[in-house]
Design an enzyme around this catalytic site. Structure first.
Site, mmCIF file in Angstrom:
data_model
loop_
_atom_site.group_PDB
_atom_site.id
_atom_site.type_symbol
_atom_site.label_atom_id
_atom_site.label_comp_id
_atom_site.label_asym_id
_atom_site.label_seq_id
_atom_site.Cartn_x
_atom_site.Cartn_y
_atom_site.Cartn_z
ATOM 1 N N CYS A 1 -2.478 -2.691 6.380
ATOM 2 C CA CYS A 1 -2.575 -1.408 7.098
ATOM 3 C C CYS A 1 -3.914 -1.280 7.809
ATOM 4 O O CYS A 1 -3.999 -0.669 8.875
ATOM 5 C CB CYS A 1 -2.336 -0.233 6.153
ATOM 6 N N HIS B 1 -5.581 -5.825 3.192
ATOM 7 C CA HIS B 1 -4.636 -4.732 3.377
ATOM 8 C C HIS B 1 -4.148 -4.746 4.821
ATOM 9 O O HIS B 1 -4.932 -4.543 5.736
ATOM 10 C CB HIS B 1 -5.309 -3.401 3.052
ATOM 11 N N CYS C 1 0.836 -1.193 0.000
ATOM 12 C CA CYS C 1 0.000 0.000 0.000
ATOM 13 C C CYS C 1 0.875 1.250 0.000
ATOM 14 O O CYS C 1 1.811 1.360 0.784
ATOM 15 C CB CYS C 1 -0.916 -0.067 1.213
ATOM 16 N N GLU C 2 0.580 2.169 -0.890
ATOM 17 C CA GLU C 2 1.445 3.341 -1.014
ATOM 18 C C GLU C 2 1.217 4.355 0.106
ATOM 19 O O GLU C 2 1.993 5.292 0.256
ATOM 20 C CB GLU C 2 1.280 4.011 -2.384
ATOM 21 N N HIS C 3 0.178 4.162 0.883
ATOM 22 C CA HIS C 3 -0.067 5.094 1.987
ATOM 23 C C HIS C 3 0.695 4.704 3.248
ATOM 24 O O HIS C 3 1.025 5.555 4.059
ATOM 25 C CB HIS C 3 -1.569 5.170 2.294
ATOM 26 N N HIS C 4 0.924 3.404 3.429
ATOM 27 C CA HIS C 4 1.587 2.950 4.656
ATOM 28 C C HIS C 4 2.798 2.047 4.386
ATOM 29 O O HIS C 4 3.446 1.604 5.319
ATOM 30 C CB HIS C 4 0.602 2.183 5.539
ATOM 31 N N GLN D 1 -4.977 -0.447 -4.672
ATOM 32 C CA GLN D 1 -5.486 -1.649 -5.345
ATOM 33 C C GLN D 1 -6.250 -1.317 -6.624
ATOM 34 O O GLN D 1 -6.174 -2.044 -7.616
ATOM 35 C CB GLN D 1 -6.376 -2.444 -4.371
HETATM 36 ZN ZN LIG Z 1 -2.469 1.601 3.749
#
Ligand SMILES: [Zn+2]
Length: 187
Positions: free
Chosen positions: A147, A145, A76-79, A117
């Site tokens: 995260c 996910h 995941c590019e956020h976490h 995703q």
């Molecule tokens: Zn994430």
């Protein structure tokens, strides 16, 4: 000032509350930096190449080709947390087909990057559409996910399903329904 990957990992270890100088962690920055090479090896590849290298002409075959249950490992590019699940890919050829392993390679090439995703799903479909020019292509991804499973709302056991339907799979509800039935068959 630019710091090295190893220095960054060291800083994260401290940030987590541990001592980067204790024996068990001494080699960790080096190991993590090396592991990144594998986790994010997709950046070094052009997934479309797997498709263009290896197509064959098969006049007359006009049925759907499906590769089910492709193991999916992404991030995941956020976490930067893992996204682990399954991808199902299929297409209705016009005149080009590829070996099934090539479809798995395309999934892997886009998965081994920082992703959301929805975009991952679309990129796989776009690549197949661009290179093979099929009459239709679909990609379905069902993934957990980490995260959300291990922090925040702790939604353990939930998964996210995304799909990209192109060509006949988008236009024809009967074919789309057939695909969804095939995919959910073994659950
Ligand atoms: Zn994430």
């Amino acid at each position: 000032m630019k710091i090295t990957a190893e220095e960054a990992v060291r800083a994260l270890l401290e940030h987590a509350g541990d001592d980067p100088d204790r024996e068990g962690l001494l080699e960790t920055p080096k190991r993590v930096a090396k592991a990144f090479g594998e986790w994010f090896e997709g950046y070094a590849t052009d997934p479309k190449e797997h498709l263009s290298k290896c197509f064959t002409e098969v006049g007359g075959y006009d049925e759907i080709v499906i590769l089910k249950d492709i193991r999916l490992e992404s991030y995941c590019e956020h976490h930067m947390a893992p996204i682990i699940g399954t991808a199902h890919v299929g297409y209705l050829p016009s005149d080009k087909v590829v070996g099934l392993s090539k479809l798995a390679r395309v999934v892997e090439g886009y998965a081994k990057r920082l992703q959301v995703q929805e975009r991952l799903t679309a990129q796989i479909a776009d690549a197949i559409e661009d290179v093979l020019k099929p009459r239709g292509v679909f990609v379905i991804i069902d993934a957990a996910h980490f995260c959300t499973a291990t922090r925040g709302i702790h939604k353990h056991g939930s998964s996210m399903i995304t799909s990209a339907m192109r060509g006949v799979f988008r236009e024809n509800p009967a074919i789309r329904a057939e695909v969804m039935a095939l995919i959910s068959d073994r659950r």
